[in-house]
Design a protein around this motif. Structure first.
Motif, PDB file in Angstrom:
ATOM      1  N   MET A   1       0.850  -1.188   0.000  1.00  0.00           N
ATOM      2  CA  MET A   1       0.000   0.000   0.000  1.00  0.00           C
ATOM      3  C   MET A   1       0.891   1.245   0.000  1.00  0.00           C
ATOM      4  SD  MET A   1      -3.480  -0.407   0.456  1.00  0.00           S
ATOM      5  CE  MET A   1      -4.070   0.875   1.501  1.00  0.00           C
ATOM      6  N   ARG A   2       0.486   2.215  -0.793  1.00  0.00           N
ATOM      7  CA  ARG A   2       1.249   3.470  -0.896  1.00  0.00           C
ATOM      8  C   ARG A   2       0.485   4.572  -0.177  1.00  0.00           C
ATOM      9  NH1 ARG A   2       5.337   6.170  -3.317  1.00  0.00           N
ATOM     10  NH2 ARG A   2       4.915   8.198  -4.246  1.00  0.00           N
ATOM     11  N   LEU A   3       1.136   5.163   0.830  1.00  0.00           N
ATOM     12  CA  LEU A   3       0.600   6.292   1.588  1.00  0.00           C
ATOM     13  C   LEU A   3       1.336   7.542   1.154  1.00  0.00           C
ATOM     14  CD1 LEU A   3      -0.872   7.736   3.996  1.00  0.00           C
ATOM     15  CD2 LEU A   3       1.051   6.962   5.424  1.00  0.00           C
ATOM     16  N   VAL A   4       0.576   8.537   0.699  1.00  0.00           N
ATOM     17  CA  VAL A   4       1.159   9.838   0.411  1.00  0.00           C
ATOM     18  C   VAL A   4       0.675  10.789   1.484  1.00  0.00           C
ATOM     19  CG1 VAL A   4       1.190  11.802  -1.183  1.00  0.00           C
ATOM     20  CG2 VAL A   4       1.406   9.476  -2.065  1.00  0.00           C
ATOM     21  N   VAL A   5       1.604  11.530   2.047  1.00  0.00           N
ATOM     22  CA  VAL A   5       1.295  12.507   3.079  1.00  0.00           C
ATOM     23  C   VAL A   5       1.487  13.890   2.477  1.00  0.00           C
ATOM     24  CG1 VAL A   5       1.954  13.397   5.342  1.00  0.00           C
ATOM     25  CG2 VAL A   5       2.032  10.926   4.906  1.00  0.00           C
ATOM     26  N   LEU A   6       0.411  14.671   2.465  1.00  0.00           N
ATOM     27  CA  LEU A   6       0.495  16.054   1.990  1.00  0.00           C
ATOM     28  C   LEU A   6       0.688  16.953   3.193  1.00  0.00           C
ATOM     29  CD1 LEU A   6      -2.329  16.258  -0.713  1.00  0.00           C
ATOM     30  CD2 LEU A   6       0.126  15.898  -1.047  1.00  0.00           C
ATOM     31  N   GLY A   7       1.857  17.562   3.282  1.00  0.00           N
ATOM     32  CA  GLY A   7       2.179  18.437   4.400  1.00  0.00           C
ATOM     33  C   GLY A   7       3.253  17.819   5.269  1.00  0.00           C
ATOM     34  N   GLY A   8       4.391  18.483   5.373  1.00  0.00           N
ATOM     35  CA  GLY A   8       5.518  17.955   6.123  1.00  0.00           C
ATOM     36  C   GLY A   8       5.706  18.607   7.476  1.00  0.00           C
ATOM     37  N   GLY A   9       4.597  18.917   8.147  1.00  0.00           N
ATOM     38  CA  GLY A   9       4.659  19.478   9.498  1.00  0.00           C
ATOM     39  C   GLY A   9       4.473  18.386  10.537  1.00  0.00           C
ATOM     40  N   GLU A  10       4.022  18.777  11.723  1.00  0.00           N
ATOM     41  CA  GLU A  10       3.881  17.858  12.856  1.00  0.00           C
ATOM     42  C   GLU A  10       2.989  16.660  12.530  1.00  0.00           C
ATOM     43  OE1 GLU A  10       4.570  16.311  16.606  1.00  0.00           O
ATOM     44  OE2 GLU A  10       5.558  18.049  15.731  1.00  0.00           O
ATOM     45  N   SER A  11       1.777  16.914  12.035  1.00  0.00           N
ATOM     46  CA  SER A  11       0.868  15.799  11.763  1.00  0.00           C
ATOM     47  C   SER A  11       1.340  14.967  10.573  1.00  0.00           C
ATOM     48  CB  SER A  11      -0.570  16.288  11.558  1.00  0.00           C
ATOM     49  OG  SER A  11      -0.679  17.070  10.392  1.00  0.00           O
ATOM     50  N   GLY A  12       1.909  15.618   9.572  1.00  0.00           N
ATOM     51  CA  GLY A  12       2.382  14.893   8.404  1.00  0.00           C
ATOM     52  C   GLY A  12       3.544  13.970   8.705  1.00  0.00           C
ATOM     53  N   VAL A  13       4.516  14.471   9.434  1.00  0.00           N
ATOM     54  CA  VAL A  13       5.688  13.655   9.770  1.00  0.00           C
ATOM     55  C   VAL A  13       5.281  12.522  10.718  1.00  0.00           C
ATOM     56  CG1 VAL A  13       7.958  13.673  10.901  1.00  0.00           C
ATOM     57  CG2 VAL A  13       7.340  15.486   9.291  1.00  0.00           C
ATOM     58  N   GLY A  14       4.414  12.815  11.661  1.00  0.00           N
ATOM     59  CA  GLY A  14       3.923  11.768  12.565  1.00  0.00           C
ATOM     60  C   GLY A  14       3.202  10.663  11.813  1.00  0.00           C
ATOM     61  N   THR A  15       2.369  11.056  10.851  1.00  0.00           N
ATOM     62  CA  THR A  15       1.651  10.074  10.038  1.00  0.00           C
ATOM     63  C   THR A  15       2.623   9.262   9.191  1.00  0.00           C
ATOM     64  OG1 THR A  15      -0.331  11.452   9.986  1.00  0.00           O
ATOM     65  CG2 THR A  15      -0.133   9.784   8.260  1.00  0.00           C
ATOM     66  N   ALA A  16       3.636   9.925   8.645  1.00  0.00           N
ATOM     67  CA  ALA A  16       4.633   9.221   7.844  1.00  0.00           C
ATOM     68  C   ALA A  16       5.348   8.158   8.679  1.00  0.00           C
ATOM     69  CB  ALA A  16       5.634  10.219   7.260  1.00  0.00           C
ATOM     70  N   ILE A  17       5.704   8.497   9.905  1.00  0.00           N
ATOM     71  CA  ILE A  17       6.380   7.550  10.797  1.00  0.00           C
ATOM     72  C   ILE A  17       5.483   6.348  11.073  1.00  0.00           C
ATOM     73  CG2 ILE A  17       7.208   7.221  13.173  1.00  0.00           C
ATOM     74  CD1 ILE A  17       8.251  10.170  12.976  1.00  0.00           C
ATOM     75  N   LEU A  18       4.221   6.613  11.417  1.00  0.00           N
ATOM     76  CA  LEU A  18       3.286   5.521  11.700  1.00  0.00           C
ATOM     77  C   LEU A  18       3.057   4.676  10.448  1.00  0.00           C
ATOM     78  CD1 LEU A  18       1.325   4.040  13.579  1.00  0.00           C
ATOM     79  CD2 LEU A  18      -0.417   5.747  12.967  1.00  0.00           C
ATOM     80  N   GLY A  19       2.875   5.329   9.302  1.00  0.00           N
ATOM     81  CA  GLY A  19       2.667   4.594   8.066  1.00  0.00           C
ATOM     82  C   GLY A  19       3.831   3.677   7.738  1.00  0.00           C
ATOM     83  N   LYS A  20       5.029   4.186   7.860  1.00  0.00           N
ATOM     84  CA  LYS A  20       6.232   3.380   7.595  1.00  0.00           C
ATOM     85  C   LYS A  20       6.283   2.183   8.553  1.00  0.00           C
ATOM     86  CE  LYS A  20      10.643   2.831   6.186  1.00  0.00           C
ATOM     87  NZ  LYS A  20      11.527   3.264   5.183  1.00  0.00           N
ATOM     88  N   GLN A  21       6.001   2.451   9.837  1.00  0.00           N
ATOM     89  CA  GLN A  21       6.008   1.392  10.840  1.00  0.00           C
ATOM     90  C   GLN A  21       4.998   0.292  10.512  1.00  0.00           C
ATOM     91  OE1 GLN A  21       4.025   1.667  14.855  1.00  0.00           O
ATOM     92  NE2 GLN A  21       6.142   2.059  15.458  1.00  0.00           N
TER      93      GLN A  21
END
Length: 171
Positions: A1-21
């Motif tokens: 599954m491919r997750l794209v996060v729009l926005g590289g602030g607090e919520s975006g980076v947090g979501t990216a970390i969780l998604g990768k995990q």
């Protein structure tokens, strides 16, 4: 599954970390400039990112997109995602299924921050293992990735509410 996060602030980076995990292939795109501290976190976690642009070929191939709250629904890239039928969700909507913690959402027109802080203080003072997130503190998604809280108190603006998750606007 491919997750794209729009926005590289607090919520975006947090979501990216969780998604990768959780095993997603993650890509973060910010039309503005990503702060150096957030870039370092993305690099340390092996997450691909771009800033000062939205490369459509890297975004429109997503299975799901988490849109940071500061990005309007009328932004051209968001409109294109919706037209393609790609789900565009919030950080709260992405992170909630990955925790069994009790989640208390505080919303409304006035007094959200005060009520959220008071609720958090009361629960913490009572000895509960509680996290604080939403519009306050560290990203909810990142805290879910750390998996160290039994409960969360979230300050939620109306644009963060997710009816499917049982979070209801009380205003």
């Amino acid at each position: 599954m491919r997750l794209v996060v729009l926005g590289g602030g607090e919520s975006g980076v947090g979501t990216a970390i969780l998604g990768k995990q959780k095993g997603y292939q993650v890509f973060v795109s910010d039309y503005g400039k990503i702060k150096d501290s957030y870039k370092e976190v993305l690099i340390q976690n092996g997450i691909e990112w771009e800033d000062e642009k939205h490369t459509e070929s890297l975004i429109l191939n997503a299975d799901v997109v988490m849109k940071s709250p500061g990005i309007p629904d009328k932004a051209p890239i968001v409109k294109k995602l919706v037209e393609k039928g790609i789900p565009v969700i919030s950080e709260i909507e992405f992170a909630a299924p990955f925790t069994n913690a009790i989640t208390i959402g505080i919303t409304g027109s006035n007094g959200k921050t005060t009520t959220t802080m008071l609720t958090y203080h009361l629960l913490k003072s009572a000895g509960l293992n509680v996290g604080l997130a939403g519009n306050i503190g560290k990203s909810f998604a990142e805290q879910v990735a750390e998996d160290k809280y039994d409960s969360y108190v979230l300050e939620l603006s109306s644009f963060q509410l997710v009816a499917e998750q049982g979070i209801i606007d009380s205003a």
